[in-house]
Design a protein around this motif. Sequence first.
Motif, PDB file in Angstrom:
ATOM      1  N   TRP A 137       0.772  -1.257   0.059  1.00 13.35           N
ATOM      2  CA  TRP A 137      -0.251   0.124   0.103  1.00 13.35           C
ATOM      3  C   TRP A 137       0.894   1.149   0.124  1.00 13.35           C
ATOM      4  O   TRP A 137       0.547   2.155  -0.678  1.00 13.35           O
ATOM      5  CB  TRP A 137      -0.950   0.015   1.158  1.00 13.35           C
ATOM      6  CG  TRP A 137      -1.896   1.184   1.253  1.00 13.35           C
ATOM      7  CD1 TRP A 137      -1.834   2.123   2.591  1.00 13.35           C
ATOM      8  CD2 TRP A 137      -2.927   1.861   0.450  1.00 13.35           C
ATOM      9  NE1 TRP A 137      -2.671   3.236   2.211  1.00 13.35           N
ATOM     10  CE2 TRP A 137      -3.293   2.726   1.167  1.00 13.35           C
ATOM     11  CE3 TRP A 137      -3.254   1.522  -0.802  1.00 13.35           C
ATOM     12  CZ2 TRP A 137      -4.201   3.373   0.562  1.00 13.35           C
ATOM     13  CZ3 TRP A 137      -4.444   2.105  -1.312  1.00 13.35           C
ATOM     14  CH2 TRP A 137      -4.647   3.326  -0.794  1.00 13.35           C
ATOM     15  N   ARG A 251      -8.244   7.752   7.758  1.00 16.32           N
ATOM     16  CA  ARG A 251      -9.413   7.114   6.396  1.00 16.32           C
ATOM     17  C   ARG A 251      -8.657   5.986   5.926  1.00 16.32           C
ATOM     18  O   ARG A 251      -9.697   5.121   5.419  1.00 16.32           O
ATOM     19  CB  ARG A 251      -9.354   8.250   5.217  1.00 16.32           C
ATOM     20  CG  ARG A 251     -10.105   7.894   4.167  1.00 16.32           C
ATOM     21  CD  ARG A 251     -11.662   7.693   4.399  1.00 16.32           C
ATOM     22  NE  ARG A 251     -12.606   7.458   3.361  1.00 16.32           N
ATOM     23  CZ  ARG A 251     -12.635   6.286   2.907  1.00 16.32           C
ATOM     24  NH1 ARG A 251     -12.018   5.176   3.347  1.00 16.32           N
ATOM     25  NH2 ARG A 251     -13.357   6.007   1.937  1.00 16.32           N
ATOM     26  N   THR A 252      -7.458   5.566   5.732  1.00 20.21           N
ATOM     27  CA  THR A 252      -6.712   4.357   5.238  1.00 20.21           C
ATOM     28  C   THR A 252      -6.303   3.394   6.229  1.00 20.21           C
ATOM     29  O   THR A 252      -5.798   2.379   5.753  1.00 20.21           O
ATOM     30  CB  THR A 252      -5.671   4.743   4.180  1.00 20.21           C
ATOM     31  OG1 THR A 252      -4.655   5.484   4.833  1.00 20.21           O
ATOM     32  CG2 THR A 252      -6.257   5.760   3.300  1.00 20.21           C
ATOM     33  N   LEU A 309      -7.933   8.288  -2.314  1.00 24.41           N
ATOM     34  CA  LEU A 309      -9.188   7.844  -2.124  1.00 24.41           C
ATOM     35  C   LEU A 309      -9.614   6.962  -3.361  1.00 24.41           C
ATOM     36  O   LEU A 309     -10.362   6.053  -2.982  1.00 24.41           O
ATOM     37  CB  LEU A 309     -10.183   8.937  -1.905  1.00 24.41           C
ATOM     38  CG  LEU A 309     -10.002   9.941  -0.560  1.00 24.41           C
ATOM     39  CD1 LEU A 309     -11.049  10.975  -0.812  1.00 24.41           C
ATOM     40  CD2 LEU A 309      -9.959   9.025   0.497  1.00 24.41           C
ATOM     41  N   TRP A 310      -9.225   7.268  -4.354  1.00 24.00           N
ATOM     42  CA  TRP A 310      -9.584   6.243  -5.665  1.00 24.00           C
ATOM     43  C   TRP A 310      -8.838   5.118  -5.363  1.00 24.00           C
ATOM     44  O   TRP A 310      -9.520   3.778  -5.566  1.00 24.00           O
ATOM     45  CB  TRP A 310      -9.148   7.005  -6.913  1.00 24.00           C
ATOM     46  CG  TRP A 310      -9.398   6.353  -8.093  1.00 24.00           C
ATOM     47  CD1 TRP A 310     -10.575   6.027  -8.609  1.00 24.00           C
ATOM     48  CD2 TRP A 310      -8.625   5.386  -8.686  1.00 24.00           C
ATOM     49  NE1 TRP A 310     -10.527   5.358  -9.804  1.00 24.00           N
ATOM     50  CE2 TRP A 310      -9.432   4.764  -9.966  1.00 24.00           C
ATOM     51  CE3 TRP A 310      -7.252   5.039  -8.785  1.00 24.00           C
ATOM     52  CZ2 TRP A 310      -8.823   4.072 -10.703  1.00 24.00           C
ATOM     53  CZ3 TRP A 310      -6.745   4.031  -9.615  1.00 24.00           C
ATOM     54  CH2 TRP A 310      -7.485   3.811 -10.530  1.00 24.00           C
ATOM     55  N   ALA A 312      -7.991   3.589  -2.586  1.00 24.57           N
ATOM     56  CA  ALA A 312      -8.496   2.785  -1.404  1.00 24.57           C
ATOM     57  C   ALA A 312      -9.735   2.203  -1.780  1.00 24.57           C
ATOM     58  O   ALA A 312     -10.013   1.210  -1.073  1.00 24.57           O
ATOM     59  CB  ALA A 312      -8.667   3.867  -0.454  1.00 24.57           C
ATOM     60  N   ARG A 313     -10.595   2.798  -2.771  1.00 24.20           N
ATOM     61  CA  ARG A 313     -11.580   1.902  -3.156  1.00 24.20           C
ATOM     62  C   ARG A 313     -11.452   0.835  -3.811  1.00 24.20           C
ATOM     63  O   ARG A 313     -12.295   0.013  -3.928  1.00 24.20           O
ATOM     64  CB  ARG A 313     -12.655   2.923  -3.879  1.00 24.20           C
ATOM     65  CG  ARG A 313     -13.246   4.207  -3.023  1.00 24.20           C
ATOM     66  CD  ARG A 313     -14.380   4.727  -3.937  1.00 24.20           C
ATOM     67  NE  ARG A 313     -13.980   5.852  -5.020  1.00 24.20           N
ATOM     68  CZ  ARG A 313     -13.325   6.988  -4.824  1.00 24.20           C
ATOM     69  NH1 ARG A 313     -13.683   7.430  -3.792  1.00 24.20           N
ATOM     70  NH2 ARG A 313     -12.928   7.562  -6.095  1.00 24.20           N
ATOM     71  N   ARG A 314     -10.424   0.761  -4.634  1.00 19.08           N
ATOM     72  CA  ARG A 314      -9.983  -0.199  -5.432  1.00 19.08           C
ATOM     73  C   ARG A 314      -9.161  -1.413  -4.745  1.00 19.08           C
ATOM     74  O   ARG A 314      -9.586  -2.631  -4.739  1.00 19.08           O
ATOM     75  CB  ARG A 314      -9.097   0.029  -6.589  1.00 19.08           C
ATOM     76  CG  ARG A 314      -9.981   1.013  -7.711  1.00 19.08           C
ATOM     77  CD  ARG A 314      -8.874   1.525  -8.803  1.00 19.08           C
ATOM     78  NE  ARG A 314      -8.327   0.232  -9.294  1.00 19.08           N
ATOM     79  CZ  ARG A 314      -8.872  -0.340 -10.570  1.00 19.08           C
ATOM     80  NH1 ARG A 314      -9.925  -0.143 -10.829  1.00 19.08           N
ATOM     81  NH2 ARG A 314      -8.285  -1.465 -11.031  1.00 19.08           N
ATOM     82  N   HIS A 315      -8.612  -1.027  -3.791  1.00 23.72           N
ATOM     83  CA  HIS A 315      -7.618  -1.974  -3.040  1.00 23.72           C
ATOM     84  C   HIS A 315      -8.125  -2.367  -1.792  1.00 23.72           C
ATOM     85  O   HIS A 315      -7.623  -3.149  -0.952  1.00 23.72           O
ATOM     86  CB  HIS A 315      -6.068  -1.555  -3.107  1.00 23.72           C
ATOM     87  CG  HIS A 315      -5.529  -1.622  -4.299  1.00 23.72           C
ATOM     88  ND1 HIS A 315      -4.829  -2.443  -5.044  1.00 23.72           N
ATOM     89  CD2 HIS A 315      -5.329  -0.281  -5.281  1.00 23.72           C
ATOM     90  CE1 HIS A 315      -4.609  -2.079  -6.176  1.00 23.72           C
ATOM     91  NE2 HIS A 315      -4.802  -0.956  -6.531  1.00 23.72           N
ATOM     92  N   ARG A 316      -8.742  -1.355  -1.117  1.00 18.25           N
ATOM     93  CA  ARG A 316      -9.675  -1.548   0.081  1.00 18.25           C
ATOM     94  C   ARG A 316      -8.653  -2.058   1.465  1.00 18.25           C
ATOM     95  O   ARG A 316      -8.646  -2.979   1.996  1.00 18.25           O
ATOM     96  CB  ARG A 316     -10.613  -2.571   0.169  1.00 18.25           C
ATOM     97  CG  ARG A 316     -11.685  -2.494  -1.095  1.00 18.25           C
ATOM     98  CD  ARG A 316     -12.687  -3.711  -1.173  1.00 18.25           C
ATOM     99  NE  ARG A 316     -13.469  -3.556  -0.015  1.00 18.25           N
ATOM    100  CZ  ARG A 316     -14.688  -2.784   0.060  1.00 18.25           C
ATOM    101  NH1 ARG A 316     -14.932  -2.046  -0.873  1.00 18.25           N
ATOM    102  NH2 ARG A 316     -15.388  -3.002   1.215  1.00 18.25           N
ATOM    103  N   ARG A 319      -9.291  -0.202   7.549  1.00 20.72           N
ATOM    104  CA  ARG A 319      -9.496   0.837   8.217  1.00 20.72           C
ATOM    105  C   ARG A 319      -9.234   0.772   9.804  1.00 20.72           C
ATOM    106  O   ARG A 319      -9.196   1.888  10.346  1.00 20.72           O
ATOM    107  CB  ARG A 319     -10.654   1.661   7.791  1.00 20.72           C
ATOM    108  CG  ARG A 319     -10.497   1.980   6.201  1.00 20.72           C
ATOM    109  CD  ARG A 319     -11.717   2.514   5.533  1.00 20.72           C
ATOM    110  NE  ARG A 319     -12.269   3.700   6.323  1.00 20.72           N
ATOM    111  CZ  ARG A 319     -13.468   4.089   6.321  1.00 20.72           C
ATOM    112  NH1 ARG A 319     -14.480   3.702   5.242  1.00 20.72           N
ATOM    113  NH2 ARG A 319     -13.899   5.361   6.961  1.00 20.72           N
ATOM    114  N   ASP A 373     -14.084  -3.397   5.394  1.00 16.68           N
ATOM    115  CA  ASP A 373     -15.219  -2.383   4.947  1.00 16.68           C
ATOM    116  C   ASP A 373     -14.943  -1.203   6.088  1.00 16.68           C
ATOM    117  O   ASP A 373     -15.289  -0.129   6.017  1.00 16.68           O
ATOM    118  CB  ASP A 373     -16.687  -2.638   4.805  1.00 16.68           C
ATOM    119  CG  ASP A 373     -16.690  -3.452   3.347  1.00 16.68           C
ATOM    120  OD1 ASP A 373     -17.421  -4.188   2.981  1.00 16.68           O
ATOM    121  OD2 ASP A 373     -15.443  -3.375   2.765  1.00 16.68           O
TER     122      ASP A 373
END
Length: 379
Positions: A137, A251-252, A309-310, A312-316, A319, A373
């Motif tokens: 990451w 956030r991450t 943020l983009w 993070a939506r793909r690699h999740r 959190r 999630d």
Amino acid sequence: MTNLSAAAPSPYLPGPLPGPLSVPPPAHLAEPLAHHRLARIRGGHRWWRPVLGTLFVAAAYMVTVVLLYGLVDAVGAARGHRRGPDGTVEFGPVTSTAVDLTMLAVAIPIVLLAVRWIGRRPAGTVSSVTGGLRWRWLGLCVLAAVPILAATTGAMLLLPAEDEPSQQWAGWEVFGPALAMLVLLVPLQAAAEEYVFRGWLTQAVGAFLRSPWIAIAPQAVLFAAAHGWGTPWGFADLVVFGAVAGWLTVRTGGLEAAIGLHVVNNLLAFAAAASVVDGLASDDTAADAPWELVLLDLTGVALYAAAVLWLARRHRPARTAPAALAAVPAPPAPVPAGYAHAPVPGFPVPYGARPDAPGLPPGTPPAASPSDDSARSPR
């Protein structure tokens, strides 16, 4: 003692339990913890640990830096280096910059020691909710930062410089060794600042307050103050930088996004300074930036945040720390009849076990795993 019959439903397993259960499982597991709340991840947390740890980090860092600077000064004097107007030994811009970066980097082991020794929790919990740096990451964040910050840094270099003499290329014989030193030490310096401000200080405040924004705000102001008092624009730039880095950390779920932003920013800024004659000798920092540079800088920070943020939506990336890590261990419950081990809600079968192992009902699937999630001036 109450017996739960085989017909009684259980809140922990789908369907009735096979056989009596003498001692019920714990009433609930502790809530999952975000990164700023990880000082409370162990049952031994006490209110004074973040306070004492903060005092320890400040005192240990000051003592370490004084001792190291004394050692460097003695070595420089013994080798015949002259002293400057402030009484310190002058090594030249490249070596002096290397010394300054090293003095900042020593904060990393001090923070890790405070987390482990005073915080009584794994040292890696200051890095991320998974208990360590997530290197993949981190690499993705660095890759996102490079093109964005390179573009904004290039735009800064194109701005007309007022009241400054024309700058001359330093030459590869100067720039090459300087760049090698910067690639080696700047990541440690930038990461050290993240471990202190977005790591320790954010978690110290978060130990008392649930709101991430209240935990983020103090460290952002202290981060700006640590760079000195320059222009109001420069100070505001540093506060916003610290706030965005803190928000990305929460956030991450870890320091990786903040470290990636900080490392790439500082590498580009230092490299630009090293490319011109006496560029590394300048005392200017981001605190001295005029409004034009601040505008470009914050544009790059905003674009980087959007890119993270983009990603993070793909690699999740995770959190929060799993609830079981934050829970206080409870005495083990007796094993219900027909089970090889006590069922634990939300956890898969242990390593090496199979759903059709002896003692388990044939064809029993493993429990689902918890979801993720919840799950260019140097700074």
